[in-house]
Design a protein around this motif. Structure first.
Motif, PDB file in Angstrom:
ATOM      1  N   SER A  46       0.808  -1.230   0.000  1.00 18.26           N
ATOM      2  CA  SER A  46       0.000   0.000   0.000  1.00 18.26           C
ATOM      3  C   SER A  46       0.837   1.273   0.000  1.00 18.26           C
ATOM      4  CB  SER A  46      -0.936   0.000   1.213  1.00 18.26           C
ATOM      5  OG  SER A  46      -0.189  -0.122   2.413  1.00 18.26           O
ATOM      6  N   TYR A  78      -4.744  -7.971  -0.219  1.00 15.00           N
ATOM      7  CA  TYR A  78      -6.068  -7.554   0.232  1.00 15.00           C
ATOM      8  C   TYR A  78      -6.062  -7.121   1.698  1.00 15.00           C
ATOM      9  CZ  TYR A  78      -6.282 -12.337   2.115  1.00 15.00           C
ATOM     10  OH  TYR A  78      -6.018 -13.502   2.789  1.00 15.00           O
ATOM     11  N   ASN A  79      -7.049  -6.275   2.055  1.00 12.87           N
ATOM     12  CA  ASN A  79      -7.314  -5.947   3.457  1.00 12.87           C
ATOM     13  C   ASN A  79      -8.318  -6.930   4.039  1.00 12.87           C
ATOM     14  OD1 ASN A  79      -5.635  -3.633   3.555  1.00 12.87           O
ATOM     15  ND2 ASN A  79      -7.205  -2.439   2.485  1.00 12.87           N
ATOM     16  N   LYS A  80      -9.313  -7.265   3.225  1.00 13.41           N
ATOM     17  CA  LYS A  80     -10.312  -8.246   3.615  1.00 13.41           C
ATOM     18  C   LYS A  80     -10.314  -9.360   2.571  1.00 13.41           C
ATOM     19  CE  LYS A  80     -15.243  -8.782   4.619  1.00 13.41           C
ATOM     20  NZ  LYS A  80     -16.573  -8.101   4.662  1.00 13.41           N
TER      21      LYS A  80
END
Length: 301
Positions: A46, A78-80
């Protein structure tokens, strides 16, 4: 682009020097040879200097690739964790298309190789090779632009490119590949700076959207024609009215059906472009890919 007080789209003039600085900054960060050594973390993290972040957000002034999911990059962090989907895989950190590999490291190696091939082909201006490489269209053509040495238009939307190609007279614009559309549009560049030329094209498309008009044309015949029996005329009206009730992007809109001075007519939407017959006459036999694309549009309608 800019919006006036009257909410009309105005011409946008790029800051050429600022665009060049952004372009050169990216190439300093990711020169061609460095792509071979790119790590999965550098590609997906990120950080604002990561490859994917710069492509989508850091270089927005050089052409947008917003839209669709992060899968467009082939693999992402991914975050989720995403839901399981056909053709997709994930582990504890990453999600990716399974066609690239069964684990994240193998998948990234294949994606990285394709990125390098796209960049190298762009350097050589081998646009046809880029068409064949397995990356999402928007992503690979933005990469191609960045390594093309200011030779490629920085518009990456397929719909916009097709609209512009059709406007400038490419007969097979509806089925042309990206490389065909880019080469065709570049014929009109003249001595323009690539940023100015791309902006000119983009503004033409924007103006076309804001000024879009619909024109009606008539298909008609006289009742007295010996081939036009009462049964034929009845079927003509029934089928035209039935078609008029349909609404789909692939179906020409019908606005009115009637009779005036013994002339039966249909008033329909005017669609600018070329018929399939004209495309075949210019380009010859269509490739199987073009044939499938046209057939799928017909079936969708």
């Amino acid at each position: 682009y800019l919006m006036s007080d009257e909410n009309k789209i105005e011409e946008w003039i790029p800051d050429v020097e600022e665009s060049k600085k952004l372009y050169e900054y990216f190439l300093e960060k990711y020169p061609l040879e460095r792509l071979k050594e790119l790590t999965l973390e550098e590609y997906t993290n990120s950080d604002k200097n990561s490859f994917c972040y710069m492509l989508e957000f850091g270089l927005k002034g050089l052409g947008s690739i917003k839209g669709s999911s992060s899968f467009k990059f082939g693999i992402y962090r991914y975050n989720k964790r995403p839901k399981d989907e056909r053709g997709c895989l994930s582990d504890e950190q990453y999600a990716w298309y399974s066609r690239y590999g069964m684990n994240s490291r193998d998948a990234f190696e294949n994606i990285k190789n394709n990125i390098f091939e796209v960049a190298n082909a762009a350097k050589e201006f081998n646009l046809e090779k880029i068409d064949s490489l397995d990356l999402s269209k928007m992503v690979k053509w933005k990469i191609a632009f960045l390594y093309s040495n200011y030779r490629l238009i920085n518009i990456f939307s397929e719909d916009v490119l097709r609209c512009l190609s059709k406007k400038y007279g490419l007969l097979n614009a509806d089925v042309a590949s990206f490389s065909e559309m880019y080469r065709f549009l570049l014929r009109y560049r003249n001595d323009d700076n690539i940023f100015e030329f791309s902006s000119k094209l983009w503004n033409e498309w924007l103006k076309g959207r804001s000024d879009k008009k619909y024109y009606a044309v008539g298909a008609s015949f006289k009742s007295g024609n010996e081939d036009m029996t009462d049964d034929f005329i009845k079927r003509f009206k029934v089928e035209a009215q039935a078609a008029g009730s349909l609404s789909h992007p692939n179906i020409v809109s019908i606005y009115d059906v009637g009779n005036e001075d013994d002339v039966n007519y249909i008033v329909m939407e005017y669609v600018e472009g070329y018929t399939l017959k004209e495309v075949v006459a210019q380009s010859g036999k269509l490739t199987w890919k073009a044939t499938v694309k046209i057939a799928s549009q017909i079936c969708a309608g």
